[in-house]
Design an enzyme around this catalytic site. Structure first.
Site: not given
Lengths: 236, 218
Positions: B46-49, B88
């Site tokens: 998940s690209e928010n980290g 990320s």
């Protein structure tokens, strides 16, 4: 002599020096990991003409959305701004400028800004509106565009725990953009849940070393949730 | 019959390989996480980290500091790691994510994708989509084959502002599975009961059809 004691005891002291037309870099992803009290302080100061660099602009009535109410933001640099009716209205009225920036490019712009790197090449956005007007160059047969880094007059950062030196850790995905924001402010202000004694955080667990941090304040956080989804909802 | 959202998601999940790191976009791609085969192990990014996204939380597990890229409450799976946004996107841009699945408005037969902006309508932003399509090794688009007016979304050339160029490898729609190569869409599978003629009529870009096009298996 304050030495390395960067803890301040009021939001006024935390944000002193913020003036009209400055650039403020803010950590946070949606409403997760945002410096709630520092944003509220900027609202209270009614500073105008701000350029705000943050992945999102909060929601109506919370987070950075608060700064739209008195039209304090002149320009927003973000990757996604779709959660906010007031934002939409000011954008359509021409009262607000927005520079949409791919999320990874935005993170890297902050990282590079804090690391003294003025610009970098990335494949992200090549051949799209984001790449228009930017220098393009091929490396190993692939096309890249040149993106300039970002620094701010202020960085406002939300961390979990910090010591008085400014060494801090973030909690879960409230980390997001905060560590990059922390490096990229001329004055970096940390709003934390808890101040701990120096030495309580192991040196090897520190996410942001205190060298980047100028001021620290203990905040009270509402931690509003944007989309509460439960496992029982997804089984339907 | 055209596929439901859940059926598209089920077909997407068949693309998941054992040991893959996968980024799933909002909407149908996220649904595919419900259909991972029992005999494989994947890690969702998940690209928010967050690498190793788990199921949605129970009421007791809800934590405001634990969200996914859709800003939904989420949990961390066993073996997960959490990191900052630059890290990320280093893994995304650096080509370390094996598979990205995302939605789109249009795809063309050169693998260009338009997914973030309709001129004249409000522009909300691209989020991480441009970074994802520029970085992943393998990118699958999921969307309906045609819009609600019956206009094809598989075009000779995208008409909307692009998200990325020459980057889409495969498209899974409610009617078909197609590969994008050599300036054409290649029909790989059709939805059960959907004819090649129907797919042809709803594909505006060049479509290459082999003699026997199998139906999808579920």
């Amino acid at each position: 002599m304050a030495g390395f004691n960067k803890v301040v005891d009021s939001y006024e002291a935390a944000m002193v020096g913020l003036k009209d037309n400055m650039t403020v870099i803010a950590g946070g992803f949606g409403l997760c990991g945002i410096p709630e009290g520092l944003i509220a302080q900027i609202k209270k100061m009614n500073t105008k003409g701000l350029t705000v660099v943050s992945n999102n602009c909060g929601v109506d009535g919370f987070g950075l959305g608060l700064l739209l109410e008195e039209k304090q933001i002149k320009k927003m640099v973000s990757s996604y701004v779709g959660e906010n009716a007031l934002f939409e209205q000011q954008l359509l009225n021409g009262e607000l400028e927005v520079e949409l920036t791919p999320q990874g490019t935005l993170a890297e712009k902050m990282r590079a800004g804090g690391a003294g790197i003025p610009a970098f090449y990335t494949a992200t956005g090549f051949g799209t509106p984001v790449g228009e007007g930017k220098e393009a160059r091929k490396f190993n047969g692939r096309d890249y565009i040149l993106e300039e880094s970002i620094t701010g007059d202020f960085a406002i950062v939300k961390a979990y725990k910090a010591d008085r030196y400014g060494n801090c850790i973030y909690r879960h995905t409230a980390q997001n953009f905060n560590p990059m924001a922390a490096t990229a402010g001329k004055i970096t202000v940390l709003e934390v849940e808890e101040i701990v004694e120096p030495g309580e955080l192991s040196p090897s667990e520190i996410h942001t070393p205190g060298i980047y941090v100028d001021r620290i304040i203990v905040g009270k956080f509402e931690k509003r949730i944007e989309r509460k989804i439960l496992s029982s909802d997804s089984n339907q | 019959m055209s596929l439901s959202r859940e059926q598209i998601a089920m077909r997407v999940a068949q693309e998941f390989g054992d040991g893959h790191y996968i980024n799933l976009g909002i909407g149908i791609p996220t649904l595919a996480a419900n259909y991972v085969a029992d005999d494989i192990e994947v890690m969702l990014q998940s690209e928010n980290g967050l690498l190793g996204m788990g199921p949605y939380p129970t009421e007791e597990q809800v934590d405001a500091d634990m969200i996914n890229a859709g800003k939904e409450t989420v949990t961390a799976a066993t073996g997960a790691s959490i990191f900052n946004s630059a890290e990320s996107f280093a893994m995304i841009r650096g080509g370390h994510v094996d598979l990205t699945v995302l939605g789109a408005f249009e795809v063309d037969c050169f693998g260009n994708i338009a997914s973030w902006m309709i001129p004249g309508k409000l522009i909300k932003g691209m989020g991480g989509a441009m970074d994802l399509v520029a970085g992943a090794q393998n990118i699958i688009v999921t969307m309906t084959h045609a819009d609600k007016h019956g206009h094809s979304k598989l075009l000779a050339q995208c008409t909307l502002p692009l998200t990325g160029v020459n980057c889409i490898d495969k498209i899974i729609t409610d009617l078909a599975v197609l590969e994008v190569k050599d300036g054409a869409f290649h029909l790989v599978e059709r939805a059960p009961g959907v004819s090649v003629d129907e797919i042809q009529s709803k594909t505006a870009g060049k479509l290459v059809v082999s003699e026997n096009v199998p139906e999808m298996m579920f």
